[in-house]
Write a protein that holds these residues in place. Structure first.
Motif, PDB file in Angstrom:
ATOM      1  N   ALA A   1      -3.372  -3.182   4.092  1.00  0.00           N
ATOM      2  CA  ALA A   1      -4.574  -3.971   4.356  1.00  0.00           C
ATOM      3  C   ALA A   1      -4.523  -5.269   3.558  1.00  0.00           C
ATOM      4  CB  ALA A   1      -5.812  -3.164   4.001  1.00  0.00           C
TER       5      ALA A   1
ATOM      6  N   ASN B   1      -3.671  -8.794  -1.137  1.00  0.00           N
ATOM      7  CA  ASN B   1      -4.154  -9.863  -2.025  1.00  0.00           C
ATOM      8  C   ASN B   1      -4.168  -9.413  -3.480  1.00  0.00           C
ATOM      9  OD1 ASN B   1      -4.533 -11.756   0.044  1.00  0.00           O
ATOM     10  ND2 ASN B   1      -6.588 -10.977   0.509  1.00  0.00           N
ATOM     11  N   GLN B   2      -4.493  -8.138  -3.709  1.00  0.00           N
ATOM     12  CA  GLN B   2      -4.450  -7.623  -5.079  1.00  0.00           C
ATOM     13  C   GLN B   2      -3.021  -7.637  -5.624  1.00  0.00           C
ATOM     14  OE1 GLN B   2      -6.252  -3.744  -4.828  1.00  0.00           O
ATOM     15  NE2 GLN B   2      -8.360  -4.555  -4.865  1.00  0.00           N
TER      16      GLN B   2
ATOM     17  N   SER C   1      -2.155 -10.639   9.441  1.00  0.00           N
ATOM     18  CA  SER C   1      -3.529 -10.213   9.165  1.00  0.00           C
ATOM     19  C   SER C   1      -3.812  -8.815   9.695  1.00  0.00           C
ATOM     20  CB  SER C   1      -4.518 -11.220   9.767  1.00  0.00           C
ATOM     21  OG  SER C   1      -4.381 -11.249  11.185  1.00  0.00           O
TER      22      SER C   1
ATOM     23  N   SER D   1       0.810  -1.227   0.000  1.00  0.00           N
ATOM     24  CA  SER D   1       0.000   0.000   0.000  1.00  0.00           C
ATOM     25  C   SER D   1       0.839   1.272   0.000  1.00  0.00           C
ATOM     26  CB  SER D   1      -0.935   0.004   1.216  1.00  0.00           C
ATOM     27  OG  SER D   1      -1.858  -1.056   1.133  1.00  0.00           O
TER      28      SER D   1
ATOM     29  N   LYS E   1      -6.729  -6.607   1.777  1.00  0.00           N
ATOM     30  CA  LYS E   1      -7.294  -6.474   0.442  1.00  0.00           C
ATOM     31  C   LYS E   1      -6.236  -5.990  -0.547  1.00  0.00           C
ATOM     32  CE  LYS E   1     -11.000  -4.168  -2.132  1.00  0.00           C
ATOM     33  NZ  LYS E   1     -12.167  -3.236  -2.035  1.00  0.00           N
ATOM     34  N   SER E   2      -5.482  -4.973  -0.142  1.00  0.00           N
ATOM     35  CA  SER E   2      -4.420  -4.463  -1.019  1.00  0.00           C
ATOM     36  C   SER E   2      -3.324  -5.509  -1.221  1.00  0.00           C
ATOM     37  CB  SER E   2      -3.821  -3.190  -0.429  1.00  0.00           C
ATOM     38  OG  SER E   2      -4.794  -2.175  -0.311  1.00  0.00           O
TER      39      SER E   2
END
Length: 379
Positions: A200, A205-206, A194, A162, A202-203
């Motif tokens: 984060a 995993n992207q 985690s 991020s 989400k970022s």
């Protein structure tokens, strides 16, 4: 796995490695102890392989990251009995000179220069490299992996996905493209907490989804970015990945690895050999100077100093010899121009000797010279 199961790390050697722009990198290099001196070799999950080097990079230096970081230290201690370990301070951190770069290019150069240094050292020369980056250290590791010859594995702990744009001043895509160019045969491990403080899930995993295979993702529930009290979890994840992915190639049969003792001994032997060569050159020069003096070179009683002999300065000795030879030739020429009578007196008699013979009168001496000259001419 408790923190007590992480053994005290083997001894490390300090190294000063030149990098780009005249920067000197402060590094620590550890060698796995020989089997006879290795307290965990018999029970270690990963056997001793001094032909494998594990390089570990530290977090962002501007925020206090250095080679003594808790995660870096735990990884070095855990694998120091199996592999060569290398950790270092990026430029501008600790004892490393220079200043941190704003784009990450300088830190990338530091990593590649340390890799070349380890690769080329005669007492090391590992064949395989596993590069491990933590936090900011993931960026140069992932960017350099494709350029590191012999790279067999890449580990990224708490990749700052991020905030990567900030840490590289907008050059994040360039570093990610370099990671994507890594051959699919090279396995990659991404370890993430985690509850990471900067990225984060989400970022993260992207980011991971954009990385081609071969890769493995290990998300640790409840862990944050700093891994305090959870260092052993990181170590175990790396150890498990090395075993399951068979990251380290099997050693060919019939080619035993040299012991660490023999490697260090070989380095000392090479240093002593170079010093002996230097000493021999100096001794040879001194002997040449002595032989030059014995063969009619400059003599102290002739008024030419011979201090150059003790210093082995052959050039000065030759100049002195030529000066002495010129002086003798000049004296001989002067003597050839004088009447032969000056050689008839007693030893050491010259003009002063002749004056003593005639009692101070000049005329008898001149008559004697004329007589001697006539006799010499007739002969």
């Amino acid at each position: 796995m408790s923190s007590s199961s992480i053994h005290a790390r083997p001894s490390e050697q300090l190294a000063r490695v030149p990098s780009s722009d005249g920067v000197i990198i402060d590094a620590r290099i550890g060698m796995p102890p020989s089997a006879s001196n290795n307290p965990v070799s018999a029970t270690a999950a990963i056997p001793r392989r001094p032909d494998v080097c594990l390089m570990v990079t530290h977090p962002y230096g501007r925020l206090g990251g250095n080679l003594h970081n808790n995660v870096v230290d735990a990884v070095v201690r855990a694998f120091g009995y199996s592999f060569i370990t290398v950790r270092f301070n990026f430029r501008g951190v600790g004892q490393s000179s220079g200043r941190p770069s704003v784009s990450g290019k300088g830190e990338l150069d530091d990593l590649l220069c340390v890799w070349r240094y380890v690769r080329d050292r005669a007492d090391l020369r590992p064949r395989f490299f596993i590069v491990v980056g933590y936090s900011y250290g993931c960026i140069p590791v992932c960017a350099a992996a494709a350029e590191i010859e012999g790279c067999i594995g890449v580990v990224a702990i708490s990749f700052p996905a991020s905030v990567m744009w900030f840490l590289t001043m907008g050059n994040s895509n360039k570093y990610l493209d370099a990671l994507k160019q890594l051959p699919s045969s090279v396995p990659k491990l991404f370890i993430m907490g985690s509850r990471d403080n900067f990225t984060a899930l989400k970022s993260f995993n992207q980011f991971v989804s954009s990385i081609p295979e071969r890769k493995h993702v290990d998300i640790v529930d409840g862990a944050d970015h700093f891994w305090f009290e959870n260092e052993s979890v990181v170590v175990e994840a790396i150890r498990k990945w090395i075993r399951q992915e068979r990251v380290v190639p099997d050693r060919p049969k019939g080619t035993p690895l040299p012991s660490v003792d023999s490697l260090w001994t070989e380095r000392i032997r090479l240093q002593e050999q170079r010093q002996m060569q230097i000493d021999r050159v100096g001794l040879r020069s001194a002997r040449s100077a002595e032989s030059l003096g014995a063969s009619g070179g400059p003599r102290r009683d002739a008024g030419v100093g011979d201090s150059w002999k003790s210093e082995g300065n052959l050039a000065q000795g030759r100049d002195a010899e030529r000066a002495e030879h010129t002086r003798r030739r000049r004296e001989e020429d002067e003597q050839d121009g004088q009447p032969e009578a000056q050689h008839d007196g007693p030893q050491g008699a010259g003009r002063d000797g002749r004056e003593q013979e005639d009692g101070g009168g000049g005329k008898p001496a001149l008559q004697q010279q004329s007589k001697n000259t006539l006799v010499a001419g007739e002969i």
